[in-house]
Design an enzyme around this catalytic site. Structure first.
Site, mmCIF file in Angstrom:
data_model
loop_
_atom_site.group_PDB
_atom_site.id
_atom_site.type_symbol
_atom_site.label_atom_id
_atom_site.label_comp_id
_atom_site.label_asym_id
_atom_site.label_seq_id
_atom_site.Cartn_x
_atom_site.Cartn_y
_atom_site.Cartn_z
ATOM 1 N N LYS A 112 0.860 -1.188 0.000
ATOM 2 C CA LYS A 112 0.000 0.000 0.000
ATOM 3 C C LYS A 112 0.888 1.227 0.000
ATOM 4 C CE LYS A 112 -4.427 0.925 0.000
ATOM 5 N NZ LYS A 112 -5.467 0.090 -0.627
HETATM 6 P P1 NAD Z 1 -12.654 7.643 -3.175
HETATM 7 O O1 NAD Z 1 -11.663 8.641 -2.771
HETATM 8 O O2 NAD Z 1 -12.990 7.501 -4.619
HETATM 9 O O3 NAD Z 1 -14.028 7.853 -2.376
HETATM 10 C C1 NAD Z 1 -14.094 7.925 -0.989
HETATM 11 C C2 NAD Z 1 -15.480 8.404 -0.608
HETATM 12 O O4 NAD Z 1 -15.665 8.296 0.800
HETATM 13 C C3 NAD Z 1 -15.748 9.869 -0.961
HETATM 14 O O5 NAD Z 1 -17.084 9.993 -1.422
HETATM 15 C C4 NAD Z 1 -15.587 10.583 0.387
HETATM 16 O O6 NAD Z 1 -16.314 11.807 0.442
HETATM 17 C C5 NAD Z 1 -16.177 9.537 1.289
HETATM 18 N N1 NAD Z 1 -15.848 9.658 2.708
HETATM 19 C C6 NAD Z 1 -14.656 9.915 3.289
HETATM 20 N N2 NAD Z 1 -14.794 9.940 4.624
HETATM 21 C C7 NAD Z 1 -16.106 9.683 4.885
HETATM 22 C C8 NAD Z 1 -16.872 9.559 6.068
HETATM 23 N N3 NAD Z 1 -16.313 9.703 7.265
HETATM 24 N N4 NAD Z 1 -18.182 9.277 5.954
HETATM 25 C C9 NAD Z 1 -18.770 9.120 4.751
HETATM 26 N N5 NAD Z 1 -18.087 9.202 3.596
HETATM 27 C C10 NAD Z 1 -16.783 9.496 3.669
HETATM 28 O O7 NAD Z 1 -12.123 6.235 -2.610
HETATM 29 P P2 NAD Z 1 -12.540 4.759 -3.085
HETATM 30 O O8 NAD Z 1 -11.550 4.290 -4.078
HETATM 31 O O9 NAD Z 1 -13.990 4.700 -3.378
HETATM 32 O O10 NAD Z 1 -12.224 3.940 -1.738
HETATM 33 C C11 NAD Z 1 -13.171 3.804 -0.689
HETATM 34 C C12 NAD Z 1 -12.784 2.616 0.174
HETATM 35 O O11 NAD Z 1 -12.760 1.427 -0.641
HETATM 36 C C13 NAD Z 1 -11.391 2.707 0.814
HETATM 37 O O12 NAD Z 1 -11.416 2.046 2.061
HETATM 38 C C14 NAD Z 1 -10.524 1.926 -0.156
HETATM 39 O O13 NAD Z 1 -9.338 1.455 0.434
HETATM 40 C C15 NAD Z 1 -11.489 0.799 -0.509
HETATM 41 N N6 NAD Z 1 -11.181 0.090 -1.729
HETATM 42 C C16 NAD Z 1 -11.076 0.766 -2.911
HETATM 43 C C17 NAD Z 1 -10.816 0.048 -4.072
HETATM 44 C C18 NAD Z 1 -10.761 0.712 -5.425
HETATM 45 O O14 NAD Z 1 -10.652 -0.023 -6.437
HETATM 46 N N7 NAD Z 1 -10.872 2.014 -5.525
HETATM 47 C C19 NAD Z 1 -10.612 -1.346 -4.019
HETATM 48 C C20 NAD Z 1 -10.744 -1.996 -2.796
HETATM 49 C C21 NAD Z 1 -11.029 -1.260 -1.660
#
Ligand code: NAD
Length: 422
Positions: A112
């Site tokens: 990561k």
């Molecule tokens: P992103 O930056 O695209 O979106 C994050 C979202 O969460 C945003 O809408 C933000 O406003 C919101 N957010 C942040 N803090 C918040 C809170 N306290 N309450 C409510 N909403 C909140 O990120 P993403 O890629 O969608 O990742 C989200 C999660 O999924 C993370 O934990 C990431 O590690 C996990 N994840 C992502 C992927 C991927 O392919 N992008 C794959 C596996 C896991």
């Protein structure tokens, strides 16, 4: 509806990750040496990133890359741009990536990366300079056979394009396999942008069916409206699930008959945030977690379901789109209350599965059709769901403990068969 003040997120994700590992090692009968080897990263790099701001001043940022494990192949994991990034968070996320890859039989270890920055406060040109300098600083330890970054919170396919370009320029030739989650025009895979969300919804539908809840009668709440949450809400809606609440970091909206997700998408595209959507009532972000729903999808950040709010969670099924949204004490409370929790290392694995497909396609220089990608993704997600459910049922374990045991055993076997050098 009351609006609770946000509870402080004090839980250290690394402590939680190590607690989960310790439980798995105890069940598997592993000794302290094996636990220590798996509880600590193989390699950690912290770098300074001097950034020339658009106004001419210089600011010093900090970035990390943690490579947790290489026993089963190169390390793999996202790059996060967030003010909350710290080394322990990156360590925990790298460890969970190792388990995820092992559980889904993807031939990678976990990694990561993170840069402590609030991307919303910086121009596109500044973010490009941050990405390029960070890539340059960590380039000695990354590569298609070493460690392959991908998007995560605060980063996207443009970030990956800059990383690929920076790495390629330094190596004198185009290296498509250095990152995944790239734009299609430079070797990205069809289906990658929505892969995590598709995977979340594949297992959510399995979990609802397993709990005797027909999808068309289910009500869902989705926390986080980014790359994972936004498409997960849409795919749930496509499957007939009524999505009644959605949140982002600014707040939530609620509509008891279900939100018009197309209209919500347009609203967020225009305003940049969920609150203010005219098609629903405003709701406190933390209140969303406690709604009376069949399905809750936390798809934002770590440690949002903790011992303090877990007793008030009314969802019957939780499918973890985010990494580490539930702390171990909260997990125990949810298990006692009969809530079925589908753990992150299974639920959000769709992203790394299609990242793996992207890397395979880049290495072969041969591109698959969207149908081919989606069918292979669905097959892997459903197979993993059945395997984890079978192991949990046979051994009277929660889905998280079963998934962690299967994954840890797979990595430990690789360690044992390779032996220790020297
Ligand atoms: P992103 O930056 O695209 O979106 C994050 C979202 O969460 C945003 O809408 C933000 O406003 C919101 N957010 C942040 N803090 C918040 C809170 N306290 N309450 C409510 N909403 C909140 O990120 P993403 O890629 O969608 O990742 C989200 C999660 O999924 C993370 O934990 C990431 O590690 C996990 N994840 C992502 C992927 C991927 O392919 N992008 C794959 C596996 C896991």
């Amino acid at each position: 509806m009351t609006t609770a003040l946000p509870a402080p997120t004090t839980a250290n994700p690394l402590h939680g990750a190590r607690e989960q590992l310790a439980e798995a090692c105890a069940i598997l009968g592993y000794d302290q040496g094996m636990y220590q080897m798996l509880a600590n990263a193989r390699r950690e790099v912290t770098v300074s990133i001097p950034l020339r701001r658009d106004n001419g001043t210089v600011e010093l940022l900090t970035g990390h890359r943690v490579q947790h494990n290489f026993s089963r192949g190169p390390a793999k994991g996202g790059l996060r741009f967030s003010p909350a990034v710290d080394l322990d968070e990156v360590r925990a996320l790298a460890m969970w990536m190792t388990w995820k890859c092992a559980l889904l039989d993807v031939p990678y270890g976990g990694a990561k990366g993170g840069v402590q920055i609030d991307p919303r406060q910086y121009s596109t040109a500044e973010l490009e300079r941050v990405t390029r300098r960070y890539t340059s600083e960590i380039s000695p330890i990354i590569g298609p056979e070493r460690d392959i970054p991908a998007p995560d919170i605060g980063t996207d396919e443009q970030t990956m394009a800059w990383m690929m370009d920076t790495f390629s320029v330094a190596h004198g030739h185009t290296v498509t396999g250095i990152v995944t989650g790239k734009p299609i025009s430079i070797g990205g895979s069809l289906g990658r942008p929505s892969a995590t969300s598709r995977g979340v919804v594949h297992v959510a539908l399995q979990a609802l069916a397993h709990s005797g809840i027909p999808a068309t009668r289910a009500r869902a709440a989705v926390q986080g409206y980014g790359k994972v949450g936004r498409d997960a809400a849409t795919f749930l809606d496509d499957a007939g699930v009524r999505v009644i609440a959605v949140s982002d970091q600014y707040g939530a909206v609620y509509a008891s008959d279900g939100l018009d997700l197309k209209a919500l998408r347009k609203h967020v595209d225009v305003t940049g945030q969920v609150p203010g959507f005219p098609g629903g009532e405003p709701l406190g972000g933390d209140d969303l977690l406690e709604l009376d729903v069949d399905l809750l999808v936390p798809a934002a950040v770590e440690s949002v379901i903790r011992a303090d709010n877990a007793p008030r969670i009314r969802a019957r099924v939780i499918v973890e789109g985010a990494n580490g949204p539930t702390t171990p004490p909260a997990d125990r409370i949810l298990a006692d209350n009969g809530v079925l929790v589908v753990p992150d290392i299974l639920a959000n694995a769709g992203g790394v599965i299609v990242s793996y497909f992207e890397w395979v396609q880049a290495n072969q220089a041969y591109w698959w059709s969207a149908d081919d990608v989606e069918n292979r993704l669905a097959d892997r997600m459903r197979t993993a769901w059945r395997r984890v459910l079978g192991h949990a049922t046979a051994n009277h374990l929660t889905l998280r403990t079963a998934a962690t045991c299967l994954a840890v055993q797979c990595v430990a076997e690789a360690h044992k068969i390779r032996g220790l050098y020297p």
